[in-house]
Design a protein around this motif. Structure first.
Motif, PDB file in Angstrom:
ATOM      1  N   ALA A  39       0.818  -1.143   0.027  1.00 42.82           N
ATOM      2  CA  ALA A  39      -0.091  -0.100   0.029  1.00 42.82           C
ATOM      3  C   ALA A  39       0.894   1.101   0.171  1.00 42.82           C
ATOM      4  O   ALA A  39       0.588   2.225  -0.728  1.00 42.82           O
ATOM      5  N   GLY A  40       1.920   1.062   0.556  1.00 40.16           N
ATOM      6  CA  GLY A  40       2.844   2.381   0.773  1.00 40.16           C
ATOM      7  C   GLY A  40       3.514   2.659  -0.652  1.00 40.16           C
ATOM      8  O   GLY A  40       3.811   3.793  -1.017  1.00 40.16           O
ATOM      9  N   LEU A  63      10.128   2.179   3.434  1.00 41.09           N
ATOM     10  CA  LEU A  63       9.621   1.067   3.014  1.00 41.09           C
ATOM     11  C   LEU A  63      10.690   0.094   2.450  1.00 41.09           C
ATOM     12  O   LEU A  63      10.508  -1.178   3.140  1.00 41.09           O
ATOM     13  N   ILE A  64      11.487   0.569   2.010  1.00 40.72           N
ATOM     14  CA  ILE A  64      12.674  -0.221   1.516  1.00 40.72           C
ATOM     15  C   ILE A  64      13.300  -0.979   2.932  1.00 40.72           C
ATOM     16  O   ILE A  64      13.756  -2.062   3.123  1.00 40.72           O
ATOM     17  N   HIS A  76       9.790  -9.914  -2.582  1.00 38.24           N
ATOM     18  CA  HIS A  76       8.867  -9.170  -3.598  1.00 38.24           C
ATOM     19  C   HIS A  76       8.645  -7.672  -3.150  1.00 38.24           C
ATOM     20  O   HIS A  76       8.834  -6.582  -3.971  1.00 38.24           O
ATOM     21  N   CYS A  77       8.533  -7.373  -1.866  1.00 39.47           N
ATOM     22  CA  CYS A  77       8.034  -6.098  -1.271  1.00 39.47           C
ATOM     23  C   CYS A  77       9.213  -5.294  -1.505  1.00 39.47           C
ATOM     24  O   CYS A  77       9.261  -3.991  -1.622  1.00 39.47           O
ATOM     25  N   THR A  78      10.406  -5.747  -0.879  1.00 38.84           N
ATOM     26  CA  THR A  78      11.650  -5.015  -0.977  1.00 38.84           C
ATOM     27  C   THR A  78      12.068  -4.769  -2.346  1.00 38.84           C
ATOM     28  O   THR A  78      12.381  -3.538  -2.622  1.00 38.84           O
ATOM     29  N   ALA A  84      10.540   0.888  -7.611  1.00 38.44           N
ATOM     30  CA  ALA A  84       9.839   2.303  -7.638  1.00 38.44           C
ATOM     31  C   ALA A  84      10.766   3.349  -7.190  1.00 38.44           C
ATOM     32  O   ALA A  84      10.815   4.520  -7.978  1.00 38.44           O
ATOM     33  N   LEU A  85      11.566   3.354  -6.397  1.00 43.20           N
ATOM     34  CA  LEU A  85      12.642   4.218  -5.995  1.00 43.20           C
ATOM     35  C   LEU A  85      13.677   4.527  -7.070  1.00 43.20           C
ATOM     36  O   LEU A  85      13.774   5.684  -7.324  1.00 43.20           O
TER      37      LEU A  85
END
Length: 113
Positions: A39-40, A63-64, A76-78, A84-85
């Protein structure tokens, strides 16, 4: 508050709804869950699309760090947050005029004083 329209989508309301989703998920599930991190990332992408680059970059960096600490470098989230960054930074390098700076051309500002 100026409403920004991108491709027929009201980016300001998109940011507002994604911020609400992120805050609700954060409150309900905590900072470290994959739902909150995802979500972030969605919120950060909307912030970037709304030319709120610094806010997006700070959120993605947090978030990272959280995802890397809790889920690991290869999760996968990392990877999603890091991608994205990197995309945000690449776009800003290609078009340095699209920054949050209230001074615009900082070199021109310094020369004027």
């Amino acid at each position: 508050d100026i409403e920004i329209k991108l491709n027929g989508i009201n980016a300001s309301s998109d940011v507002d709804s994604l911020r609400s989703r992120y805050e609700e998920t954060f409150a309900k599930s905590g900072r470290e869950t994959t739902l909150t991190i995802d979500a972030g990332v969605a919120l950060a992408k909307a912030l970037h699309s709304s030319d709120r680059h610094i806010e997006a970059e700070k959120l993605l960096a947090n978030l990272i760090a959280t995802s890397r600490r809790v889920h690991g470098q290869d999760h996968h989230c990392t990877k999603s947050a890091a991608t994205a960054l990197q995309g945000l930074k690449n776009e800003l390098l290609e078009d340095p005029s699209s920054t949050d700076s209230e001074f615009g051309d900082i070199d021109g500002w310094f020369k004027s004083i």
